[in-house]
Design a protein around this motif. Structure first.
Motif, PDB file in Angstrom:
ATOM      1  N   PRO A   1       0.839  -1.201   0.000  1.00 39.78           N
ATOM      2  CA  PRO A   1       0.000   0.000   0.000  1.00 39.78           C
ATOM      3  C   PRO A   1       0.877   1.256   0.000  1.00 39.78           C
ATOM      4  CG  PRO A   1      -0.665  -1.571   1.725  1.00 39.78           C
ATOM      5  CD  PRO A   1       0.698  -1.972   1.247  1.00 39.78           C
ATOM      6  N   ALA A   2       0.761   2.064  -1.055  1.00 40.07           N
ATOM      7  CA  ALA A   2       1.632   3.233  -1.197  1.00 40.07           C
ATOM      8  C   ALA A   2       0.826   4.469  -1.578  1.00 40.07           C
ATOM      9  CB  ALA A   2       2.719   2.952  -2.242  1.00 40.07           C
ATOM     10  N   ALA A   3      -0.382   4.576  -1.031  1.00 41.26           N
ATOM     11  CA  ALA A   3      -1.252   5.699  -1.391  1.00 41.26           C
ATOM     12  C   ALA A   3      -1.304   6.778  -0.317  1.00 41.26           C
ATOM     13  CB  ALA A   3      -2.669   5.187  -1.680  1.00 41.26           C
ATOM     14  N   GLY A   4      -0.566   6.590   0.789  1.00 44.23           N
ATOM     15  CA  GLY A   4      -0.633   7.544   1.897  1.00 44.23           C
ATOM     16  C   GLY A   4      -0.046   8.901   1.552  1.00 44.23           C
ATOM     17  N   LEU A   5      -0.421   9.896   2.353  1.00 46.73           N
ATOM     18  CA  LEU A   5       0.006  11.276   2.095  1.00 46.73           C
ATOM     19  C   LEU A   5       1.413  11.577   2.597  1.00 46.73           C
ATOM     20  CD1 LEU A   5      -3.292  13.126   3.098  1.00 46.73           C
ATOM     21  CD2 LEU A   5      -2.491  12.568   0.786  1.00 46.73           C
ATOM     22  N   GLY A   6       1.917  10.759   3.538  1.00 46.01           N
ATOM     23  CA  GLY A   6       3.221  11.072   4.123  1.00 46.01           C
ATOM     24  C   GLY A   6       3.185  12.334   4.944  1.00 46.01           C
ATOM     25  N   SER A   7       2.051  12.587   5.621  1.00 42.04           N
ATOM     26  CA  SER A   7       1.863  13.865   6.309  1.00 42.04           C
ATOM     27  C   SER A   7       2.858  14.093   7.442  1.00 42.04           C
ATOM     28  CB  SER A   7       0.428  13.976   6.842  1.00 42.04           C
ATOM     29  OG  SER A   7       0.107  12.872   7.665  1.00 42.04           O
ATOM     30  N   ARG A   8       3.345  13.012   8.071  1.00 38.72           N
ATOM     31  CA  ARG A   8       4.288  13.190   9.178  1.00 38.72           C
ATOM     32  C   ARG A   8       5.646  13.695   8.697  1.00 38.72           C
ATOM     33  NH1 ARG A   8       4.572   7.673  12.284  1.00 38.72           N
ATOM     34  NH2 ARG A   8       4.481   6.887  10.155  1.00 38.72           N
ATOM     35  N   LEU A   9       5.880  13.646   7.383  1.00 38.41           N
ATOM     36  CA  LEU A   9       7.162  14.095   6.838  1.00 38.41           C
ATOM     37  C   LEU A   9       7.044  15.383   6.029  1.00 38.41           C
ATOM     38  CD1 LEU A   9       8.511  10.590   5.816  1.00 38.41           C
ATOM     39  CD2 LEU A   9       9.610  12.110   7.450  1.00 38.41           C
ATOM     40  N   LEU A  10       5.888  16.028   6.069  1.00 37.92           N
ATOM     41  CA  LEU A  10       5.740  17.312   5.378  1.00 37.92           C
ATOM     42  C   LEU A  10       6.664  18.363   5.987  1.00 37.92           C
ATOM     43  CD1 LEU A  10       1.863  17.390   4.960  1.00 37.92           C
ATOM     44  CD2 LEU A  10       3.545  17.328   3.107  1.00 37.92           C
ATOM     45  N   PRO A  11       7.191  19.295   5.199  1.00 36.93           N
ATOM     46  CA  PRO A  11       6.916  19.524   3.776  1.00 36.93           C
ATOM     47  C   PRO A  11       7.778  18.690   2.827  1.00 36.93           C
ATOM     48  CG  PRO A  11       8.336  21.247   4.579  1.00 36.93           C
ATOM     49  CD  PRO A  11       8.032  20.367   5.778  1.00 36.93           C
ATOM     50  N   LEU A  12       8.626  17.818   3.380  1.00 33.72           N
ATOM     51  CA  LEU A  12       9.516  17.019   2.531  1.00 33.72           C
ATOM     52  C   LEU A  12       8.734  16.219   1.511  1.00 33.72           C
ATOM     53  CD1 LEU A  12      12.419  16.051   1.989  1.00 33.72           C
ATOM     54  CD2 LEU A  12      12.084  14.311   3.750  1.00 33.72           C
ATOM     55  N   THR A  13       7.540  15.731   1.903  1.00 32.23           N
ATOM     56  CA  THR A  13       6.756  14.868   1.035  1.00 32.23           C
ATOM     57  C   THR A  13       5.693  15.623   0.242  1.00 32.23           C
ATOM     58  OG1 THR A  13       5.413  14.371   2.993  1.00 32.23           O
ATOM     59  CG2 THR A  13       7.121  12.782   2.393  1.00 32.23           C
ATOM     60  N   LYS A  14       5.784  16.931   0.188  1.00 34.32           N
ATOM     61  CA  LYS A  14       4.816  17.719  -0.588  1.00 34.32           C
ATOM     62  C   LYS A  14       4.884  17.349  -2.073  1.00 34.32           C
ATOM     63  CE  LYS A  14       3.480  22.514  -1.602  1.00 34.32           C
ATOM     64  NZ  LYS A  14       3.808  22.553  -3.034  1.00 34.32           N
ATOM     65  N   ALA A  15       6.097  17.180  -2.601  1.00 34.74           N
ATOM     66  CA  ALA A  15       6.263  16.849  -4.016  1.00 34.74           C
ATOM     67  C   ALA A  15       6.883  15.481  -4.235  1.00 34.74           C
ATOM     68  CB  ALA A  15       7.128  17.919  -4.697  1.00 34.74           C
ATOM     69  N   ILE A  16       7.536  14.942  -3.209  1.00 32.01           N
ATOM     70  CA  ILE A  16       8.210  13.645  -3.333  1.00 32.01           C
ATOM     71  C   ILE A  16       7.450  12.613  -2.507  1.00 32.01           C
ATOM     72  CG2 ILE A  16      10.362  12.366  -2.978  1.00 32.01           C
ATOM     73  CD1 ILE A  16      11.820  15.046  -3.034  1.00 32.01           C
ATOM     74  N   PRO A  17       6.970  11.539  -3.119  1.00 29.80           N
ATOM     75  CA  PRO A  17       6.303  10.504  -2.322  1.00 29.80           C
ATOM     76  C   PRO A  17       7.226   9.984  -1.231  1.00 29.80           C
ATOM     77  CG  PRO A  17       6.013  10.087  -4.682  1.00 29.80           C
ATOM     78  CD  PRO A  17       7.023  11.195  -4.551  1.00 29.80           C
ATOM     79  N   LYS A  18       6.682   9.744  -0.036  1.00 25.05           N
ATOM     80  CA  LYS A  18       7.519   9.262   1.060  1.00 25.05           C
ATOM     81  C   LYS A  18       8.185   7.941   0.701  1.00 25.05           C
ATOM     82  CE  LYS A  18       3.925   6.713   3.610  1.00 25.05           C
ATOM     83  NZ  LYS A  18       3.300   6.491   4.929  1.00 25.05           N
ATOM     84  N   GLU A  19       7.544   7.166  -0.176  1.00 25.42           N
ATOM     85  CA  GLU A  19       8.112   5.881  -0.580  1.00 25.42           C
ATOM     86  C   GLU A  19       9.371   6.043  -1.426  1.00 25.42           C
ATOM     87  OE1 GLU A  19       3.772   5.720   0.136  1.00 25.42           O
ATOM     88  OE2 GLU A  19       4.992   6.855  -1.319  1.00 25.42           O
ATOM     89  N   MET A  20       9.571   7.259  -1.966  1.00 28.64           N
ATOM     90  CA  MET A  20      10.743   7.497  -2.815  1.00 28.64           C
ATOM     91  C   MET A  20      11.868   8.201  -2.072  1.00 28.64           C
ATOM     92  SD  MET A  20      10.420   6.109  -5.694  1.00 28.64           S
ATOM     93  CE  MET A  20      11.845   6.901  -6.451  1.00 28.64           C
ATOM     94  N   LEU A  21      11.700   8.462  -0.784  1.00 28.72           N
ATOM     95  CA  LEU A  21      12.800   9.038  -0.019  1.00 28.72           C
ATOM     96  C   LEU A  21      13.910   8.002   0.112  1.00 28.72           C
ATOM     97  CD1 LEU A  21      10.826  10.884   2.790  1.00 28.72           C
ATOM     98  CD2 LEU A  21      11.845  11.869   0.721  1.00 28.72           C
ATOM     99  N   PRO A  22      15.157   8.414  -0.029  1.00 30.05           N
ATOM    100  CA  PRO A  22      16.242   7.427  -0.034  1.00 30.05           C
ATOM    101  C   PRO A  22      16.642   6.976   1.358  1.00 30.05           C
ATOM    102  CG  PRO A  22      17.132   9.631  -0.356  1.00 30.05           C
ATOM    103  CD  PRO A  22      15.629   9.770  -0.346  1.00 30.05           C
ATOM    104  N   VAL A  23      16.956   5.716   1.458  1.00 38.75           N
ATOM    105  CA  VAL A  23      17.716   5.167   2.584  1.00 38.75           C
ATOM    106  C   VAL A  23      18.944   4.539   1.951  1.00 38.75           C
ATOM    107  CG1 VAL A  23      17.807   3.450   4.416  1.00 38.75           C
ATOM    108  CG2 VAL A  23      15.743   4.801   4.086  1.00 38.75           C
ATOM    109  N   GLY A  24      20.093   5.175   2.161  1.00 43.47           N
ATOM    110  CA  GLY A  24      21.278   4.786   1.411  1.00 43.47           C
ATOM    111  C   GLY A  24      21.117   5.212  -0.038  1.00 43.47           C
TER     112      GLY A  24
END
Length: 314
Positions: free
Chosen positions: A11-34
């Motif tokens: 499931p990858a439809a969430g807003l990522g609100s806990r990481l705003l404003p970082l996730t305003k334009a970038i889906p939280k699923e695409m944030l890098p780890v490494g």
């Protein structure tokens, strides 16, 4: 023996609100780890566990996920012509990973909540068991978490939840299972889940974290939840969200459900502090980046030399 699990839902439809404003334009699923986005860690875990059919349920603004896994022959050709073979190979390997996992995408429709994407994807399940993993979790384990869950399902033939031991003082952050029986080897028979209980009310010292094997009976519970949601909405009554844990809890009231204590380390990237922890832990474990980061920490902890700034020349 129960059939080997071959399907999974992310499931990858969430807003990522806990990481705003970082996730305003970038889906939280695409944030890098490494050097990989979080969702790629999840896909790799599934493919390495033998999963051959992955459905990623998305919403508007998530096209970067598809772009990441889509082949890009023009980029590969340009990199090879420039002699940057290692980069070209890396780009091609991600597309091959998507092919091995047979990734398909589905738009989420229905009431808000993490049970809805599972129900959206359920029409392709038939009578098969399915893995559900969240795309903001990273597990570091000798045996992938998904493989540990598959093995538990093959032993029991029943729904399975991924569990980790928890500090009882943190029970209000998690769903906490009601444990009926400890079967050994990290396997527990459970009869329900209590969502975010006060430490004094926590029924066990385990937390249910992001990983499930669900069966058709769980899907039926999700359908029933959704039916009641629409009925309440038509009558103008307050409605909540559709949660997978509620469906599992209802199912467990009368049928067997198991928990599997996962061997490994869990990193939750869904909030800023935990995301930073995941980044640092990954960097420290990297043979090239680890020494650089440790050197940085030593310099930050000690007195800075006169005329010198950390990370550069004066």
């Amino acid at each position: 023996m129960s059939p080997t699990i071959r399907r999974a839902v992310i499931p990858a439809a969430g807003l990522g609100s806990r990481l705003l404003p970082l996730t305003k334009a970038i889906p939280k699923e695409m944030l890098p780890v490494g050097d990989k986005p979080v969702v790629e860690h999840t896909v790799r875990e599934l493919v390495n566990s033998g999963i051959t059919d992955i459905t990623i349920v998305v919403s508007g603004g998530k096209s970067l996920i598809q772009d990441h896994f889509r082949p890009n022959p023009a980029l590969v050709e340009q990199l090879r012509s420039d002699g940057r073979t290692a980069y070209a190979d890396a780009v091609e390997e991600v597309a091959e990973l998507a092919l091995r996992g047979h990734i398909t995408y589905l738009d989420q429709h229905g009431p808000y909540g993490n049970g809805t994407p599972v129900l959206n994807a359920a029409r392709s399940f038939g009578d098969e068991p399915v893995l559900v993993l969240w795309p903001d979790d990273v597990f570091v384990a000798e045996v992938p978490r998904a493989q540990q869950l598959v093995r538990a399902y093959e032993q029991t033939g029943c729904p399975v939840l991924a569990l980790l031991p928890m500090d009882p003082a943190e029970s209000q952050r998690y769903g906490v299972p009601v444990v009926k029986e400890d079967l050994g080897d990290g396997q527990l028979r459970i009869t329900g889940l209590v969502e975010k209980p006060h430490p004094d009310k926590a029924p066990s010292a385990y937390a249910a974290i992001g990983g499930y094997v669900i069966t058709p009976g769980i899907v039926d519970e999700l359908r029933e939840q959704t039916r009641r949601w629409h009925e309440a909405a038509r009558k103008g009554r307050p409605v909540g969200e559709i949660y997978l844990t509620d469906a599992i809890n209802a199912y467990a009231a009368g049928r067997a459900v198991y928990g599997q204590v996962i061997q490994g380390t869990w990193y939750d990237t869904g909030n800023p502090a935990d995301y930073l922890v995941a980044q640092v832990a990954h960097a420290l474990a990297h043979p090239e980046y680890g020494p650089v980061l440790r050197d940085l920490v030593r310099r930050l902890d000690g007195p800075a030399p006169t005329g010198h700034t950390v990370g550069g020349e004066s």
